[in-house]
Design a protein around this motif. Structure first.
Motif, PDB file in Angstrom:
ATOM      1  N   GLY A  78       0.834  -1.191   0.000  1.00 45.27           N
ATOM      2  CA  GLY A  78       0.000   0.000   0.000  1.00 45.27           C
ATOM      3  C   GLY A  78       0.873   1.247   0.000  1.00 45.27           C
ATOM      4  O   GLY A  78       1.952   1.260   0.591  1.00 45.27           O
ATOM      5  N   GLN A  79       0.380   2.299  -0.673  1.00 42.49           N
ATOM      6  CA  GLN A  79       1.185   3.515  -0.848  1.00 42.49           C
ATOM      7  C   GLN A  79       0.641   4.660   0.000  1.00 42.49           C
ATOM      8  O   GLN A  79       0.545   5.789  -0.457  1.00 42.49           O
ATOM      9  N   GLY A  80       0.241   4.337   1.218  1.00 39.85           N
ATOM     10  CA  GLY A  80      -0.223   5.403   2.103  1.00 39.85           C
ATOM     11  C   GLY A  80      -1.735   5.505   2.166  1.00 39.85           C
ATOM     12  O   GLY A  80      -2.450   4.701   1.571  1.00 39.85           O
ATOM     13  N   ALA A  81      -2.218   6.505   2.894  1.00 39.01           N
ATOM     14  CA  ALA A  81      -3.642   6.662   3.185  1.00 39.01           C
ATOM     15  C   ALA A  81      -4.471   6.668   1.899  1.00 39.01           C
ATOM     16  O   ALA A  81      -4.016   7.241   0.897  1.00 39.01           O
ATOM     17  N   PRO A  82      -5.658   6.061   1.931  1.00 38.15           N
ATOM     18  CA  PRO A  82      -6.288   5.429   3.101  1.00 38.15           C
ATOM     19  C   PRO A  82      -5.924   3.954   3.288  1.00 38.15           C
ATOM     20  O   PRO A  82      -6.536   3.290   4.111  1.00 38.15           O
ATOM     21  N   ILE A  83      -4.919   3.465   2.584  1.00 36.28           N
ATOM     22  CA  ILE A  83      -4.579   2.038   2.651  1.00 36.28           C
ATOM     23  C   ILE A  83      -3.736   1.765   3.899  1.00 36.28           C
ATOM     24  O   ILE A  83      -2.710   2.413   4.121  1.00 36.28           O
ATOM     25  N   ILE A  84      -4.184   0.786   4.700  1.00 39.90           N
ATOM     26  CA  ILE A  84      -3.359   0.387   5.838  1.00 39.90           C
ATOM     27  C   ILE A  84      -2.923  -1.070   5.749  1.00 39.90           C
ATOM     28  O   ILE A  84      -2.058  -1.506   6.490  1.00 39.90           O
ATOM     29  N   GLU A  85      -3.528  -1.805   4.831  1.00 41.83           N
ATOM     30  CA  GLU A  85      -3.171  -3.218   4.691  1.00 41.83           C
ATOM     31  C   GLU A  85      -2.710  -3.474   3.257  1.00 41.83           C
ATOM     32  O   GLU A  85      -3.381  -3.069   2.306  1.00 41.83           O
ATOM     33  N   ASP A  86      -1.560  -4.164   3.124  1.00 42.80           N
ATOM     34  CA  ASP A  86      -1.044  -4.468   1.796  1.00 42.80           C
ATOM     35  C   ASP A  86      -1.927  -5.504   1.100  1.00 42.80           C
ATOM     36  O   ASP A  86      -2.683  -6.231   1.742  1.00 42.80           O
ATOM     37  N   LEU A  87      -1.782  -5.581  -0.209  1.00 47.30           N
ATOM     38  CA  LEU A  87      -2.499  -6.559  -1.018  1.00 47.30           C
ATOM     39  C   LEU A  87      -1.718  -7.862  -1.054  1.00 47.30           C
ATOM     40  O   LEU A  87      -0.485  -7.845  -1.101  1.00 47.30           O
ATOM     41  N   ARG A  88      -2.437  -8.948  -1.111  1.00 49.71           N
ATOM     42  CA  ARG A  88      -1.777 -10.237  -1.303  1.00 49.71           C
ATOM     43  C   ARG A  88      -1.318 -10.363  -2.759  1.00 49.71           C
ATOM     44  O   ARG A  88      -2.040  -9.973  -3.678  1.00 49.71           O
ATOM     45  N   THR A  89      -0.125 -10.894  -2.947  1.00 48.93           N
ATOM     46  CA  THR A  89       0.381 -11.115  -4.305  1.00 48.93           C
ATOM     47  C   THR A  89       0.598 -12.610  -4.530  1.00 48.93           C
ATOM     48  O   THR A  89       0.729 -13.381  -3.569  1.00 48.93           O
ATOM     49  N   TYR A  90       0.656 -12.986  -5.784  1.00 46.24           N
ATOM     50  CA  TYR A  90       0.819 -14.381  -6.181  1.00 46.24           C
ATOM     51  C   TYR A  90       1.933 -14.469  -7.226  1.00 46.24           C
ATOM     52  O   TYR A  90       1.978 -13.632  -8.134  1.00 46.24           O
ATOM     53  N   PRO A  91       2.786 -15.490  -7.134  1.00 47.17           N
ATOM     54  CA  PRO A  91       3.824 -15.660  -8.155  1.00 47.17           C
ATOM     55  C   PRO A  91       3.202 -15.946  -9.525  1.00 47.17           C
ATOM     56  O   PRO A  91       2.199 -16.655  -9.615  1.00 47.17           O
ATOM     57  N   VAL A  92       3.810 -15.384 -10.563  1.00 48.71           N
ATOM     58  CA  VAL A  92       3.336 -15.579 -11.939  1.00 48.71           C
ATOM     59  C   VAL A  92       4.488 -16.103 -12.782  1.00 48.71           C
ATOM     60  O   VAL A  92       5.634 -15.669 -12.614  1.00 48.71           O
ATOM     61  N   ARG A  93       4.194 -16.999 -13.698  1.00 52.67           N
ATOM     62  CA  ARG A  93       5.169 -17.350 -14.728  1.00 52.67           C
ATOM     63  C   ARG A  93       4.447 -17.597 -16.045  1.00 52.67           C
ATOM     64  O   ARG A  93       3.252 -17.894 -16.068  1.00 52.67           O
ATOM     65  N   VAL A  94       5.200 -17.444 -17.127  1.00 50.92           N
ATOM     66  CA  VAL A  94       4.635 -17.636 -18.459  1.00 50.92           C
ATOM     67  C   VAL A  94       5.288 -18.849 -19.083  1.00 50.92           C
ATOM     68  O   VAL A  94       6.511 -19.010 -19.027  1.00 50.92           O
ATOM     69  N   GLU A  95       4.454 -19.718 -19.615  1.00 49.25           N
ATOM     70  CA  GLU A  95       4.943 -20.896 -20.346  1.00 49.25           C
ATOM     71  C   GLU A  95       4.282 -20.886 -21.706  1.00 49.25           C
ATOM     72  O   GLU A  95       3.063 -21.073 -21.809  1.00 49.25           O
ATOM     73  N   GLY A  96       5.073 -20.660 -22.753  1.00 54.79           N
ATOM     74  CA  GLY A  96       4.481 -20.539 -24.080  1.00 54.79           C
ATOM     75  C   GLY A  96       3.538 -19.349 -24.078  1.00 54.79           C
ATOM     76  O   GLY A  96       3.929 -18.241 -23.724  1.00 54.79           O
ATOM     77  N   ASP A  97       2.262 -19.588 -24.426  1.00 50.76           N
ATOM     78  CA  ASP A  97       1.296 -18.478 -24.408  1.00 50.76           C
ATOM     79  C   ASP A  97       0.366 -18.569 -23.200  1.00 50.76           C
ATOM     80  O   ASP A  97      -0.676 -17.925 -23.175  1.00 50.76           O
ATOM     81  N   ALA A  98       0.752 -19.346 -22.195  1.00 52.71           N
ATOM     82  CA  ALA A  98      -0.077 -19.489 -20.998  1.00 52.71           C
ATOM     83  C   ALA A  98       0.510 -18.684 -19.836  1.00 52.71           C
ATOM     84  O   ALA A  98       1.720 -18.704 -19.611  1.00 52.71           O
ATOM     85  N   VAL A  99      -0.365 -17.978 -19.137  1.00 51.83           N
ATOM     86  CA  VAL A  99       0.046 -17.267 -17.921  1.00 51.83           C
ATOM     87  C   VAL A  99      -0.407 -18.112 -16.731  1.00 51.83           C
ATOM     88  O   VAL A  99      -1.599 -18.395 -16.571  1.00 51.83           O
ATOM     89  N   LEU A 100       0.573 -18.518 -15.926  1.00 48.89           N
ATOM     90  CA  LEU A 100       0.303 -19.395 -14.787  1.00 48.89           C
ATOM     91  C   LEU A 100       0.508 -18.630 -13.490  1.00 48.89           C
ATOM     92  O   LEU A 100       1.436 -17.831 -13.372  1.00 48.89           O
ATOM     93  N   VAL A 101      -0.363 -18.909 -12.531  1.00 50.00           N
ATOM     94  CA  VAL A 101      -0.233 -18.284 -11.214  1.00 50.00           C
ATOM     95  C   VAL A 101      -0.187 -19.386 -10.163  1.00 50.00           C
ATOM     96  O   VAL A 101      -0.896 -20.395 -10.276  1.00 50.00           O
ATOM     97  N   ALA A 102       0.672 -19.199  -9.170  1.00 51.02           N
ATOM     98  CA  ALA A 102       0.759 -20.163  -8.070  1.00 51.02           C
ATOM     99  C   ALA A 102      -0.301 -19.816  -7.040  1.00 51.02           C
ATOM    100  O   ALA A 102      -0.185 -18.822  -6.330  1.00 51.02           O
ATOM    101  N   LEU A 103      -1.343 -20.629  -7.000  1.00 51.55           N
ATOM    102  CA  LEU A 103      -2.425 -20.400  -6.045  1.00 51.55           C
ATOM    103  C   LEU A 103      -2.087 -21.065  -4.719  1.00 51.55           C
ATOM    104  O   LEU A 103      -1.350 -22.044  -4.686  1.00 51.55           O
ATOM    105  N   PRO A 104      -2.627 -20.549  -3.639  1.00 50.77           N
ATOM    106  CA  PRO A 104      -2.333 -21.145  -2.328  1.00 50.77           C
ATOM    107  C   PRO A 104      -2.924 -22.548  -2.190  1.00 50.77           C
ATOM    108  O   PRO A 104      -3.881 -22.868  -2.849  1.00 50.77           O
TER     109      PRO A 104
END
Ligand code: FES
Length: 104
Positions: A78-104
């Protein structure tokens, strides 16, 4: 932690400088393409309820459409007010033309 790699989009689905909403496995995610790199975060703002993909992406900052809070899509920080909690992020990788995300 590697998580569960899941295809969430094709590389052609997201243009440079775009933010696209993705619903997958009960999660509401935002997929970003910035300077050729890919980032994935939760799509719901941590401040109240708004979808960040309805906001504005400028460089690596996404601005919430509701109260204009901003997050760095690379880190979820978060970049300051009004945000006090950061966003959750997920790892991303690209394989060929597919975008993959590591879900929990
Ligand atoms: Fe996003 Fe308030 S809901 S800044």
């Amino acid at each position: 932690m590697d998580g569960n790699w899941t295809r969430i989009a094709g590389t052609g689905d997201v243009g440079e400088g775009e933010a696209v909403p993705v619903e997958v496995a009960g999660l509401s995610l935002a997929l970003f393409r910035v300077d050729g790199a890919w980032y994935c975060t939760d799509n719901v703002c941590t401040h109240a309820y708004a979808l960040l993909t309805d906001g504005w992406l400028e460089g690596c900052l996404i601005e919430c459409p509701l109260h204009n809070g901003q997050f760095d899509v690379r880190t979820g920080e978060g970049q300051g007010a009004p945000i006090i909690e950061d966003l959750r992020t997920y790892p991303v990788r690209v394989e060929g033309d597919a975008v993959l995300v590591a879900l929990p």
